[in-house]
Design a protein around this motif. Structure first.
Motif, PDB file in Angstrom:
ATOM      1  N   ASP A 117       0.828  -1.209   0.000  1.00 32.97           N
ATOM      2  CA  ASP A 117       0.000   0.000   0.000  1.00 32.97           C
ATOM      3  C   ASP A 117       0.863   1.260   0.000  1.00 32.97           C
ATOM      4  O   ASP A 117       0.493   2.264  -0.609  1.00 32.97           O
ATOM      5  CB  ASP A 117      -0.925  -0.014   1.218  1.00 32.97           C
ATOM      6  CG  ASP A 117      -1.893  -1.175   1.174  1.00 32.97           C
ATOM      7  OD1 ASP A 117      -2.961  -1.037   0.560  1.00 32.97           O
ATOM      8  OD2 ASP A 117      -1.563  -2.238   1.726  1.00 32.97           O
ATOM      9  N   LEU A 118       2.004   1.192   0.687  1.00 36.70           N
ATOM     10  CA  LEU A 118       2.889   2.346   0.776  1.00 36.70           C
ATOM     11  C   LEU A 118       4.332   1.877   0.646  1.00 36.70           C
ATOM     12  O   LEU A 118       4.769   0.995   1.387  1.00 36.70           O
ATOM     13  CB  LEU A 118       2.689   3.056   2.118  1.00 36.70           C
ATOM     14  CG  LEU A 118       3.499   4.340   2.334  1.00 36.70           C
ATOM     15  CD1 LEU A 118       2.964   5.475   1.457  1.00 36.70           C
ATOM     16  CD2 LEU A 118       3.452   4.756   3.810  1.00 36.70           C
ATOM     17  N   GLY A 144       1.735  -1.134 -10.633  1.00 36.71           N
ATOM     18  CA  GLY A 144       0.794  -1.723  -9.687  1.00 36.71           C
ATOM     19  C   GLY A 144       1.458  -2.395  -8.499  1.00 36.71           C
ATOM     20  O   GLY A 144       0.806  -3.137  -7.761  1.00 36.71           O
ATOM     21  N   LYS A 145       2.731  -2.122  -8.281  1.00 37.88           N
ATOM     22  CA  LYS A 145       3.454  -2.769  -7.183  1.00 37.88           C
ATOM     23  C   LYS A 145       3.365  -1.978  -5.879  1.00 37.88           C
ATOM     24  O   LYS A 145       3.695  -2.503  -4.809  1.00 37.88           O
ATOM     25  CB  LYS A 145       4.913  -2.993  -7.580  1.00 37.88           C
ATOM     26  CG  LYS A 145       5.064  -3.941  -8.775  1.00 37.88           C
ATOM     27  CD  LYS A 145       6.511  -4.096  -9.208  1.00 37.88           C
ATOM     28  CE  LYS A 145       6.618  -5.019 -10.417  1.00 37.88           C
ATOM     29  NZ  LYS A 145       8.035  -5.218 -10.841  1.00 37.88           N
ATOM     30  N   ALA A 146       2.986  -0.717  -5.961  1.00 40.43           N
ATOM     31  CA  ALA A 146       2.734   0.116  -4.779  1.00 40.43           C
ATOM     32  C   ALA A 146       1.602   1.063  -5.130  1.00 40.43           C
ATOM     33  O   ALA A 146       1.452   1.471  -6.293  1.00 40.43           O
ATOM     34  CB  ALA A 146       3.982   0.900  -4.380  1.00 40.43           C
ATOM     35  N   LEU A 147       0.807   1.418  -4.120  1.00 35.72           N
ATOM     36  CA  LEU A 147      -0.315   2.319  -4.358  1.00 35.72           C
ATOM     37  C   LEU A 147       0.047   3.770  -4.062  1.00 35.72           C
ATOM     38  O   LEU A 147      -0.401   4.686  -4.751  1.00 35.72           O
ATOM     39  CB  LEU A 147      -1.510   1.899  -3.499  1.00 35.72           C
ATOM     40  CG  LEU A 147      -1.980   0.450  -3.668  1.00 35.72           C
ATOM     41  CD1 LEU A 147      -3.231   0.197  -2.848  1.00 35.72           C
ATOM     42  CD2 LEU A 147      -2.217   0.116  -5.132  1.00 35.72           C
ATOM     43  N   TYR A 148       0.846   3.965  -3.018  1.00 34.49           N
ATOM     44  CA  TYR A 148       1.247   5.312  -2.613  1.00 34.49           C
ATOM     45  C   TYR A 148       2.740   5.313  -2.289  1.00 34.49           C
ATOM     46  O   TYR A 148       3.332   4.262  -2.045  1.00 34.49           O
ATOM     47  CB  TYR A 148       0.473   5.773  -1.368  1.00 34.49           C
ATOM     48  CG  TYR A 148      -1.024   5.806  -1.551  1.00 34.49           C
ATOM     49  CD1 TYR A 148      -1.665   6.951  -2.014  1.00 34.49           C
ATOM     50  CD2 TYR A 148      -1.807   4.692  -1.239  1.00 34.49           C
ATOM     51  CE1 TYR A 148      -3.051   6.978  -2.168  1.00 34.49           C
ATOM     52  CE2 TYR A 148      -3.182   4.709  -1.391  1.00 34.49           C
ATOM     53  CZ  TYR A 148      -3.802   5.865  -1.859  1.00 34.49           C
ATOM     54  OH  TYR A 148      -5.163   5.886  -2.011  1.00 34.49           O
ATOM     55  N   ILE A 149       3.302   6.525  -2.233  1.00 38.16           N
ATOM     56  CA  ILE A 149       4.720   6.695  -1.954  1.00 38.16           C
ATOM     57  C   ILE A 149       4.894   7.518  -0.672  1.00 38.16           C
ATOM     58  O   ILE A 149       4.149   8.464  -0.416  1.00 38.16           O
ATOM     59  CB  ILE A 149       5.417   7.413  -3.135  1.00 38.16           C
ATOM     60  CG1 ILE A 149       5.373   6.528  -4.380  1.00 38.16           C
ATOM     61  CG2 ILE A 149       6.864   7.763  -2.788  1.00 38.16           C
ATOM     62  CD1 ILE A 149       6.021   5.176  -4.210  1.00 38.16           C
TER      63      ILE A 149
END
Length: 336
Positions: A117-118, A144-149
């Motif tokens: 997710d992060l 699509g490997k992370a939603l947010y940074i």
């Protein structure tokens, strides 16, 4: 369990996050770690924080195993990239495109998930152009490997430099993960005001100051057996700066305030950081399930202003406030 939005996004996380720095894969055995994770889930914690560097990747594996079988969409899983793992070769550290893109795949495999997710920059990299780092993060998100940074222990100036790049790349930079406690307030003067302006929340670690704010360390007394202060695998070094008789005496002076609120000292410490409106969640660690159950009771506690002022009076000049301490946390040299 209270939930809060992370940064200027629609993403909600639990106000208490379970983290496994210095525990999983290091201080405690896998079955004890799993029991702590399950206690966190039972207590309503949905957010879990780790990093590839913790126990040289073992912490991610232990967490992934402990979460296996639980509905992925009901969890928020965070990890980080920067520190050296594996054989620690010259490209096994930092925020280069190569290290980020290779590290995310390793983290996902160990965590047993298709995405986090992060995904967080564990420290600032003075040896890689910031635009290279942000472009690599953008590619991780688009794959699509992370939603947010997010980032960790970045200064106000570093956050201000990264935010427009993230906006230009159309990715969401929504968090910073600093150390923060009633004894360690170095983010208050610069990082917090800048983060509010940029739509970034704090995910704070060490809210109980490595255990010092639990009150179990007494001035002039030997440290408890099995405590972090006696751990030769890394815990002792992290806690040492707080173990002066002056600090420990002041911490004992918080007991009447905790009692007035019907809280333990640990609960008071976690509740204290959650009073800061820029703090989205406080990371707790545990070596025993009962520690998890105790700390989650801080969620939703409101400390009256008068008691907040009394805490300030008791701790006095034992509090570290120098904003330059954040900059010191990112390495200015490379061994590899």
């Amino acid at each position: 369990m209270e939930s809060r939005y992370l940064g200027a996004s629609g993403f909600k996380i639990s106000a208490i996050t379970y983290g496994n720095w210095l525990t999983h894969g290091s201080q405690i055995e896998a079955d004890a770690a799993t029991a702590c994770v399950h206690a966190a889930l039972d207590a309503g914690i949905t957010t879990f924080d780790t990093a590839d560097v913790y126990a040289n990747t073992r912490a991610e594996s232990v967490l992934g195993d402990a979460l296996r079988g639980h509905r992925r969409q009901s969890l928020e899983i965070f990890t980080k990239v920067f520190g050296p793992t594996g054989p620690k070769g010259h490209n096994d550290v930092g925020l280069s495109r190569k290290h980020i893109l290779e590290s995310i795949d390793g983290s996902l495999a160990r965590l047993g998930t298709d995405y986090v997710d992060l995904y967080q920059a564990h420290r600032y990299d003075y040896f890689t152009p910031l635009d290279e780092t942000m472009q690599a993060f953008a590619d991780v998100v688009r794959a699509g490997k992370a939603l947010y940074i997010g980032v960790s222990e970045w200064t106000a100036d570093e956050l201000r430099a990264a935010a427009p790049l993230a906006k230009e790349l159309r990715i969401q930079l929504i968090s910073n993960q600093p150390q923060y406690s009633a004894l360690w307030r170095v983010i208050e003067a610069e990082v917090v005001p800048t983060s509010k302006e940029l739509g970034i929340s704090q995910i704070v670690w060490s809210p109980i100051a490595q255990g010092v704010l639990t009150g179990k360390y007494l001035p002039g007394k030997p440290h408890p057996e099995g405590s972090r202060a006696t751990d030769d695998k890394g815990g002792a070094g992290a806690i040492r700066r707080f173990l002066t008789d002056d600090v420990l005496t002041r911490v004992q002076g918080l007991q009447p305030i905790a009692q007035e609120l019907s809280l333990s000292l640990a609960q008071l410490a976690v509740a204290w950081v959650l009073q800061n409106e820029n703090v989205a969640t406080a990371i707790i660690g545990a070596s025993r399930p009962e520690q998890v159950r105790e700390n989650v009771a801080a969620s939703g506690v409101v400390i009256p202003e008068e008691l907040m002022r009394r805490i300030d009076d008791v701790l006095g000049d034992a509090v570290e406030r120098d904003p330059r301490r954040t900059d010191e946390s990112s390495p200015k040299f490379r061994e590899a």
